[in-house]
Scaffold this motif. Sequence first.
Motif, PDB file in Angstrom:
ATOM      1  N   UNK A  45     172.715  42.005 -22.008  1.00 21.91           N
ATOM      2  CA  UNK A  45     171.686  41.655 -21.055  1.00 21.91           C
ATOM      3  C   UNK A  45     171.837  40.175 -20.742  1.00 21.91           C
ATOM      4  N   UNK A  46     171.423  39.761 -19.560  1.00 21.41           N
ATOM      5  CA  UNK A  46     171.392  38.342 -19.244  1.00 21.41           C
ATOM      6  C   UNK A  46     170.445  37.643 -20.209  1.00 21.41           C
ATOM      7  N   UNK A  47     170.915  36.559 -20.827  1.00 23.98           N
ATOM      8  CA  UNK A  47     170.139  35.938 -21.900  1.00 23.98           C
ATOM      9  C   UNK A  47     168.849  35.312 -21.402  1.00 23.98           C
ATOM     10  N   UNK A  48     168.863  34.756 -20.217  1.00 22.04           N
ATOM     11  CA  UNK A  48     167.616  34.215 -19.672  1.00 22.04           C
ATOM     12  C   UNK A  48     166.602  35.335 -19.460  1.00 22.04           C
ATOM     13  N   UNK A  49     167.079  36.503 -19.009  1.00 21.12           N
ATOM     14  CA  UNK A  49     166.179  37.636 -18.819  1.00 21.12           C
ATOM     15  C   UNK A  49     165.614  38.103 -20.160  1.00 21.12           C
ATOM     16  N   UNK A  50     166.437  38.039 -21.220  1.00 18.28           N
ATOM     17  CA  UNK A  50     165.957  38.414 -22.545  1.00 18.28           C
ATOM     18  C   UNK A  50     164.837  37.481 -22.972  1.00 18.28           C
ATOM     19  N   UNK A  51     165.019  36.175 -22.763  1.00 20.30           N
ATOM     20  CA  UNK A  51     163.989  35.204 -23.140  1.00 20.30           C
ATOM     21  C   UNK A  51     162.719  35.433 -22.325  1.00 20.30           C
ATOM     22  N   UNK A  52     162.869  35.672 -21.034  1.00 23.73           N
ATOM     23  CA  UNK A  52     161.699  35.919 -20.196  1.00 23.73           C
ATOM     24  C   UNK A  52     160.934  37.153 -20.683  1.00 23.73           C
ATOM     25  N   UNK A  53     161.673  38.185 -21.080  1.00 26.14           N
ATOM     26  CA  UNK A  53     161.019  39.391 -21.588  1.00 26.14           C
ATOM     27  C   UNK A  53     160.309  39.093 -22.912  1.00 26.14           C
ATOM     28  N   UNK A  54     160.952  38.313 -23.763  1.00 28.27           N
ATOM     29  CA  UNK A  54     160.328  37.912 -25.025  1.00 28.27           C
ATOM     30  C   UNK A  54     159.012  37.179 -24.773  1.00 28.27           C
ATOM     31  N   UNK A  55     159.054  36.251 -23.825  1.00 25.26           N
ATOM     32  CA  UNK A  55     157.865  35.456 -23.521  1.00 25.26           C
ATOM     33  C   UNK A  55     156.731  36.345 -23.034  1.00 25.26           C
ATOM     34  N   UNK A  56     157.081  37.339 -22.236  1.00 25.43           N
ATOM     35  CA  UNK A  56     156.061  38.249 -21.719  1.00 25.43           C
ATOM     36  C   UNK A  56     155.486  39.102 -22.844  1.00 25.43           C
ATOM     37  N   UNK A  57     156.355  39.613 -23.716  1.00 31.86           N
ATOM     38  CA  UNK A  57     155.896  40.456 -24.821  1.00 31.86           C
ATOM     39  C   UNK A  57     155.018  39.676 -25.785  1.00 31.86           C
ATOM     40  N   UNK A  58     155.331  38.400 -25.965  1.00 27.20           N
ATOM     41  CA  UNK A  58     154.575  37.583 -26.913  1.00 27.20           C
ATOM     42  C   UNK A  58     153.314  36.998 -26.293  1.00 27.20           C
ATOM     43  N   UNK A  59     153.149  37.193 -24.992  1.00 25.73           N
ATOM     44  CA  UNK A  59     151.952  36.704 -24.326  1.00 25.73           C
ATOM     45  C   UNK A  59     151.880  35.197 -24.269  1.00 25.73           C
ATOM     46  N   UNK A  60     153.019  34.551 -24.029  1.00 22.48           N
ATOM     47  CA  UNK A  60     153.025  33.096 -23.968  1.00 22.48           C
ATOM     48  C   UNK A  60     152.271  32.614 -22.727  1.00 22.48           C
ATOM     49  N   UNK A  61     151.611  31.481 -22.821  1.00 20.83           N
ATOM     50  CA  UNK A  61     150.822  30.981 -21.688  1.00 20.83           C
ATOM     51  C   UNK A  61     151.707  30.659 -20.488  1.00 20.83           C
ATOM     52  N   UNK A  62     151.126  30.724 -19.312  1.00 13.14           N
ATOM     53  CA  UNK A  62     151.874  30.548 -18.063  1.00 13.14           C
ATOM     54  C   UNK A  62     152.489  29.162 -17.930  1.00 13.14           C
ATOM     55  N   UNK A  63     151.924  28.177 -18.613  1.00  9.81           N
ATOM     56  CA  UNK A  63     152.448  26.820 -18.468  1.00  9.81           C
ATOM     57  C   UNK A  63     153.686  26.573 -19.336  1.00  9.81           C
ATOM     58  N   UNK A  64     154.114  27.580 -20.092  1.00  5.66           N
ATOM     59  CA  UNK A  64     155.340  27.486 -20.886  1.00  5.66           C
ATOM     60  C   UNK A  64     156.453  28.200 -20.132  1.00  5.66           C
ATOM     61  N   UNK A  65     157.520  27.471 -19.835  1.00  7.23           N
ATOM     62  CA  UNK A  65     158.656  28.057 -19.144  1.00  7.23           C
ATOM     63  C   UNK A  65     159.842  28.240 -20.070  1.00  7.23           C
ATOM     64  N   UNK A  66     160.849  28.971 -19.593  1.00  7.20           N
ATOM     65  CA  UNK A  66     162.048  29.218 -20.387  1.00  7.20           C
ATOM     66  C   UNK A  66     162.671  27.912 -20.855  1.00  7.20           C
ATOM     67  N   UNK A  67     162.722  26.924 -19.969  1.00  6.32           N
ATOM     68  CA  UNK A  67     163.382  25.665 -20.301  1.00  6.32           C
ATOM     69  C   UNK A  67     162.618  24.843 -21.335  1.00  6.32           C
ATOM     70  N   UNK A  68     161.368  25.203 -21.594  1.00  7.30           N
ATOM     71  CA  UNK A  68     160.580  24.488 -22.596  1.00  7.30           C
ATOM     72  C   UNK A  68     160.933  24.901 -24.024  1.00  7.30           C
ATOM     73  N   UNK A  69     161.539  26.061 -24.187  1.00  7.30           N
ATOM     74  CA  UNK A  69     161.776  26.583 -25.540  1.00  7.30           C
ATOM     75  C   UNK A  69     163.245  26.916 -25.786  1.00  7.30           C
ATOM     76  N   UNK A  70     164.120  26.527 -24.861  1.00  5.06           N
ATOM     77  CA  UNK A  70     165.524  26.912 -24.978  1.00  5.06           C
ATOM     78  C   UNK A  70     166.461  25.755 -24.669  1.00  5.06           C
ATOM     79  N   UNK A  71     167.685  25.898 -25.124  1.00  7.71           N
ATOM     80  CA  UNK A  71     168.795  25.068 -24.669  1.00  7.71           C
ATOM     81  C   UNK A  71     169.952  26.010 -24.344  1.00  7.71           C
ATOM     82  N   UNK A  72     170.500  25.854 -23.158  1.00  7.08           N
ATOM     83  CA  UNK A  72     171.668  26.623 -22.738  1.00  7.08           C
ATOM     84  C   UNK A  72     172.876  25.701 -22.691  1.00  7.08           C
ATOM     85  N   UNK A  73     174.017  26.235 -23.042  1.00 12.54           N
ATOM     86  CA  UNK A  73     175.262  25.483 -22.985  1.00 12.54           C
ATOM     87  C   UNK A  73     176.354  26.395 -22.437  1.00 12.54           C
TER      88      UNK A  73
END
Length: 254
Positions: A45-73
């Motif tokens: 799966x696309x890794x960004x999509x995996x993180x987005x799905x994780x965030x949704x499942x965990x009910x993270x607040x809307x003001x938290x974005x993927x780039x706030x909790x990740x580093x891509x290289x």
Amino acid sequence: MLKLFVLLFFVSGVVVGEEITDSLAVYDSSAVEEEEQIPTAPMVDDERAVVERLMQELGLPDNIGVDDITVFESGRLVLLDLSNPQVSRAGFESFPEDITKLTALKVLILKNNSIGTIPDEISNLRDLRELDMASNRLRTIPASVKNLRRLQKLDLRYNSFSQFPEEVLTLESLSYLHLWGNRLTTLPDKINKLSNLRQLFLNQNRLNSLPESIMELELDYCDFQMNRLCDLSSELDEWAESMNRRYREYQRCW
């Protein structure tokens, strides 16, 4: 917003009696020694999509974005931080299954949650260098961690271990092991198998003895204050004092 920073794999300074403070440093991939490439599971799966799905499942607040909790290289996810109380809210009780699909992860931070078990599939993360599971509810870790052959730093402080997790002894690259604030009473005789271990943190346990084999480790630092090490052999006592000259003052010998 989290920039291209990751946690240092090694702690460079220790203050006795105080909790180690996590530090961040610029990630320099050129500084990592050349190692044999360990094949990883295919990206399902696309890794960004995996993180987005994780965030949704965990009910993270809307003001938290993927780039706030990740580093891509180079297009791959190398750091995931789900530890901040504002991120995980009250914390989650189970290890998010989708994390085991993120096979390029080097740093995984899941501290300050309520996780009780680590799944066998953790072995998919074969490039993992740092795993921070501090302040959870772990009592054991799975045997499959033996496949984390590049893991250098493991933080298990403030969990519920009453016995030393001997699966740790299979982590041949481990240089940093943190076990503060558990309920350990003994250490295994085979602790000398951790031949690359340099920093060992055992403060605030219930240790009443140490195996002689611990003296075979080439430790730069070992912390064992607030235990019950009141009757060590003269040889172990001398070694313990070389690690921490005031270790006797902080034992619970009543």
